[in-house]
Design an enzyme around this catalytic site. Sequence first.
Site, PDB file in Angstrom:
ATOM      1  N   ARG A  95       4.203 -36.073 -14.543  1.00  0.00           N
ATOM      2  CA  ARG A  95       4.188 -34.711 -15.063  1.00  0.00           C
ATOM      3  C   ARG A  95       4.405 -34.612 -16.575  1.00  0.00           C
ATOM      4  O   ARG A  95       4.409 -33.502 -17.111  1.00  0.00           O
ATOM      5  CB  ARG A  95       5.226 -33.869 -14.310  1.00  0.00           C
TER       6      ARG A  95
ATOM      7  N   ARG B 292      32.098 -20.954 -16.812  1.00  0.00           N
ATOM      8  CA  ARG B 292      30.912 -20.389 -16.173  1.00  0.00           C
ATOM      9  C   ARG B 292      31.309 -19.522 -14.986  1.00  0.00           C
ATOM     10  O   ARG B 292      30.605 -19.479 -13.984  1.00  0.00           O
ATOM     11  CB  ARG B 292      29.980 -21.526 -15.723  1.00  0.00           C
TER      12      ARG B 292
ATOM     13  N   ARG C 170      16.205 -22.831  -7.717  1.00  0.00           N
ATOM     14  CA  ARG C 170      15.928 -24.139  -7.115  1.00  0.00           C
ATOM     15  C   ARG C 170      15.983 -24.049  -5.603  1.00  0.00           C
ATOM     16  O   ARG C 170      16.772 -23.278  -5.043  1.00  0.00           O
ATOM     17  CB  ARG C 170      16.983 -25.166  -7.564  1.00  0.00           C
TER      18      ARG C 170
ATOM     19  N   PRO D  83      15.044 -37.940 -11.476  1.00  0.00           N
ATOM     20  CA  PRO D  83      16.220 -38.799 -11.359  1.00  0.00           C
ATOM     21  C   PRO D  83      17.481 -38.087 -11.825  1.00  0.00           C
ATOM     22  O   PRO D  83      17.516 -37.468 -12.880  1.00  0.00           O
ATOM     23  CB  PRO D  83      15.898 -39.972 -12.262  1.00  0.00           C
ATOM     24  N   GLU D  84      18.504 -38.180 -11.022  1.00  0.00           N
ATOM     25  CA  GLU D  84      19.829 -37.681 -11.371  1.00  0.00           C
ATOM     26  C   GLU D  84      20.677 -38.902 -11.738  1.00  0.00           C
ATOM     27  O   GLU D  84      20.163 -40.011 -11.829  1.00  0.00           O
ATOM     28  CB  GLU D  84      20.417 -36.901 -10.189  1.00  0.00           C
TER      29      GLU D  84
ATOM     30  N   LYS E 295      21.923 -38.377 -17.796  1.00  0.00           N
ATOM     31  CA  LYS E 295      20.680 -38.830 -17.171  1.00  0.00           C
ATOM     32  C   LYS E 295      19.783 -39.554 -18.179  1.00  0.00           C
ATOM     33  O   LYS E 295      18.587 -39.714 -17.948  1.00  0.00           O
ATOM     34  CB  LYS E 295      19.920 -37.629 -16.575  1.00  0.00           C
TER      35      LYS E 295
END
Length: 324
Positions: A159, A202, A313, A2-3, A59
Amino acid sequence: MPELPEVETVRRGLHELIIGRTIKSIREFESPKSFPNAASDIKTFLIGASVIDVRRRAKVLLIDLSSEYTLVVHLKMTGQLVFVGNTAGPAVASAPTSRSHARLEVGVAPRDVTHGFRDLERFGAGHPNDSLIGELPDRSTRVAVAFTDGSHLYFNDQRKFGWMKLFPTVEVPNIDFMKKVGPEPLEDAFTASAFIERIRRRNGTTIKAAILDQTVLAGVGNIYADESLWGAKIHPVVRVRDVTDKQLAVLLKEIKYVMNLAIEKGGSTDKNYVNAEGKRGSYIDFARVFRQEGKACPRHPDVIIEKIRVAGRGTHICPVCQLQ
DNA sequence: CACTTGACCTGTCCGC
DNA sequence: TGCGGACAGGTCAAGT
């Protein structure tokens, strides 16, 4: 999994369903990491406490209790918080199958010219908000919260990456995660200039890695990273330093747009995600690039969406609109 | 320090 | 049909 849009959808559901309910008991299902501090705190601060608010930051879900403690929940990849009880009726429908949420296929669905979405009204019409949950608890259930009125809140997590922890409510802002996490992207206060200033820290990494970095801004995960980069026509491997301020402003706008739309659609269900009633979200049915490899780009009928690997990803791009 | 990679887990899918 | 490997939406710790 879930985001931000998925967690916000769960928050809204729980806000309707569990406020005012009083905890009667907690049952764990042999998964100690799922609720690591349960043993020490359970009886004193959970049993007998009632739910007074359900909040979200990034989140993370925050379930505030009358004991002045807060249950902090991170669903990570496969976590679910599902309510079963009187108000909503049993969340039990038919037994789910792993293929029960096949994509809708529409031959010549019209497209939203601006954003590349198929016609959001017609395409979604008649879409069943299927339950993906069978009878609970099931084998993915890690914790069951029983309320005094006989209803239950189940924390399922295939998981076991997710967790729930109990903290004094006043201590929540001091949790490491809370101190490090960046601004909420959907708040008006988070302007393009604020975004640009933060993401420039970044500059050496790729734009995709940068927007996935929760300390830059909160809530972007793999789905909405790909969707917003396509919207802004930026290739995910481009270094932040090579993205102009103007492009970054467009990117933030796309992030906000995509997340708001996803919240409206109840989030994205790819495999595991469900809302507080155990039902799927439908954004994935409208996704323009995410999981669309092999299909046509909404802007370019002759160009096939590709799947590549960025920042470790799976990443979906249109090789024409998102020139490197 | 900035950045990248592997680990945490279970389940599923794909190719041999 | 069976088996090994890759992969899955998130975050850390440990590595370069």
